[in-house]
Design a protein around this motif. Structure first.
Motif, PDB file in Angstrom:
ATOM      1  N   THR A 146       0.827  -1.118  -0.185  1.00 14.84           N
ATOM      2  CA  THR A 146       0.096   0.127  -0.052  1.00 14.84           C
ATOM      3  C   THR A 146       0.760   1.347  -0.143  1.00 14.84           C
ATOM      4  N   ILE A 147       1.916   1.287   0.787  1.00 12.14           N
ATOM      5  CA  ILE A 147       2.841   2.492   0.823  1.00 12.14           C
ATOM      6  C   ILE A 147       3.469   2.700  -0.613  1.00 12.14           C
ATOM      7  N   VAL A 148       3.892   1.490  -1.270  1.00  9.50           N
ATOM      8  CA  VAL A 148       4.565   1.548  -2.342  1.00  9.50           C
ATOM      9  C   VAL A 148       3.666   2.221  -3.542  1.00  9.50           C
ATOM     10  N   ALA A 149       2.258   1.643  -3.387  1.00  4.53           N
ATOM     11  CA  ALA A 149       1.385   2.252  -4.249  1.00  4.53           C
ATOM     12  C   ALA A 149       1.105   3.757  -4.162  1.00  4.53           C
ATOM     13  N   MET A 150       0.922   4.180  -2.888  1.00  9.16           N
ATOM     14  CA  MET A 150       0.987   5.489  -2.399  1.00  9.16           C
ATOM     15  C   MET A 150       1.994   6.308  -3.095  1.00  9.16           C
ATOM     16  N   PHE A 151       3.306   5.903  -3.030  1.00  9.78           N
ATOM     17  CA  PHE A 151       4.400   6.527  -3.369  1.00  9.78           C
ATOM     18  C   PHE A 151       4.463   6.808  -4.864  1.00  9.78           C
ATOM     19  N   HIS A 152       3.828   5.890  -5.732  1.00 21.10           N
ATOM     20  CA  HIS A 152       3.475   6.141  -6.966  1.00 21.10           C
ATOM     21  C   HIS A 152       2.314   6.538  -7.436  1.00 21.10           C
ATOM     22  N   SER A 153       1.521   6.901  -6.502  1.00 20.48           N
ATOM     23  CA  SER A 153       0.164   7.769  -6.945  1.00 20.48           C
ATOM     24  C   SER A 153       0.033   9.241  -6.782  1.00 20.48           C
ATOM     25  N   GLU A 154      -0.841   9.873  -7.202  1.00 22.18           N
ATOM     26  CA  GLU A 154      -0.845  11.207  -7.023  1.00 22.18           C
ATOM     27  C   GLU A 154      -2.170  11.351  -6.030  1.00 22.18           C
ATOM     28  N   LEU A 155      -1.952  11.249  -4.770  1.00 23.55           N
ATOM     29  CA  LEU A 155      -2.572  11.190  -3.651  1.00 23.55           C
ATOM     30  C   LEU A 155      -3.481  12.511  -3.701  1.00 23.55           C
ATOM     31  N   PRO A 156      -4.887  12.445  -3.391  1.00 26.34           N
ATOM     32  CA  PRO A 156      -5.650  13.587  -3.332  1.00 26.34           C
ATOM     33  C   PRO A 156      -5.478  14.443  -1.879  1.00 26.34           C
ATOM     34  N   PRO A 157      -6.046  15.384  -1.550  1.00 27.93           N
ATOM     35  CA  PRO A 157      -5.809  15.910  -0.402  1.00 27.93           C
ATOM     36  C   PRO A 157      -6.500  15.137   0.943  1.00 27.93           C
ATOM     37  N   ARG A 158      -7.290  14.457   0.792  1.00 28.70           N
ATOM     38  CA  ARG A 158      -7.899  13.588   1.909  1.00 28.70           C
ATOM     39  C   ARG A 158      -7.790  12.177   1.521  1.00 28.70           C
ATOM     40  N   VAL A 159      -7.269  11.635   2.526  1.00 26.25           N
ATOM     41  CA  VAL A 159      -7.199  10.044   2.822  1.00 26.25           C
ATOM     42  C   VAL A 159      -8.011   9.404   3.783  1.00 26.25           C
ATOM     43  N   ILE A 160      -8.763   8.437   3.495  1.00 29.89           N
ATOM     44  CA  ILE A 160      -9.543   7.576   4.377  1.00 29.89           C
ATOM     45  C   ILE A 160      -8.627   6.156   4.397  1.00 29.89           C
TER      46      ILE A 160
END
Length: 170
Positions: free
Chosen positions: A32-46
């Protein structure tokens, strides 16, 4: 250490952390952390099935402005609060904790902060059939209730996917 600056995540008593306590827990968390690192995260995360809050903490460190952590275990949420605060994040300003069971995604969605901000749902639940009957599929069940959900990232099943077009209810 100084060169790493804000990229450092502080942990206490590493041997007591759930995410390193099991092989699958650490694999799901790391995926999950690797996927987040390679994604453009929006301002809010659940962070659905947040446990100790490692994924939410990482999301904030990667630039999310607010995180909502959902877990059924009050003790794990208390640990998540301490971990987030240890790293300089403030409850209500930067994150919110929600004690809830994901078996009813509609009910859980009602407890989330109402907002028009783009949202990512992250989930590291995977599958633990002998100890817990909730999986990442329950986290996916939040999507129809969150019109601003634009990204779903999960460790254990789906690595990541953009949310587009029409969704078929689960």
């Amino acid at each position: 250490r100084a060169a790493l600056g804000a990229n450092v995540i502080r942990l206490t008593n590493l041997d007591e952390h759930l995410f390193v306590d099991t092989v699958f827990g650490s694999i799901y968390t790391m995926a999950t952390i690797v996927a987040m690192f390679h994604s453009e995260l929006p301002p809010r995360v659940i962070d659905a099935g947040a446990g100790e809050g490692i994924v939410a903490l990482t999301a904030l460190q990667l630039g999310a402005r607010f995180a909502e952590l959902i877990d059924h275990d009050a003790q794990l949420l208390a640990h998540a609060r301490a971990l987030l605060q240890l790293n300089g994040w403030q409850e209500d300003r930067d994150f919110r904790l929600i004690e809830a069971d994901l078996t009813d995604p509609a009910q859980v969605a009602q407890q989330l902060t109402a907002t028009d901000v783009e949202t990512a749902i992250v989930s590291t639940i995977g599958t633990w059939p002998l100890i817990y009957d909730v999986t990442n599929a329950h986290s996916i069940g939040l999507i129809p209730h969150l019109p601003n959900a634009t990204l779903f990232i999960a460790g254990g099943y789906v690595v990541s996917t953009k949310i587009e077009d029409e969704l078929v209810p689960l």
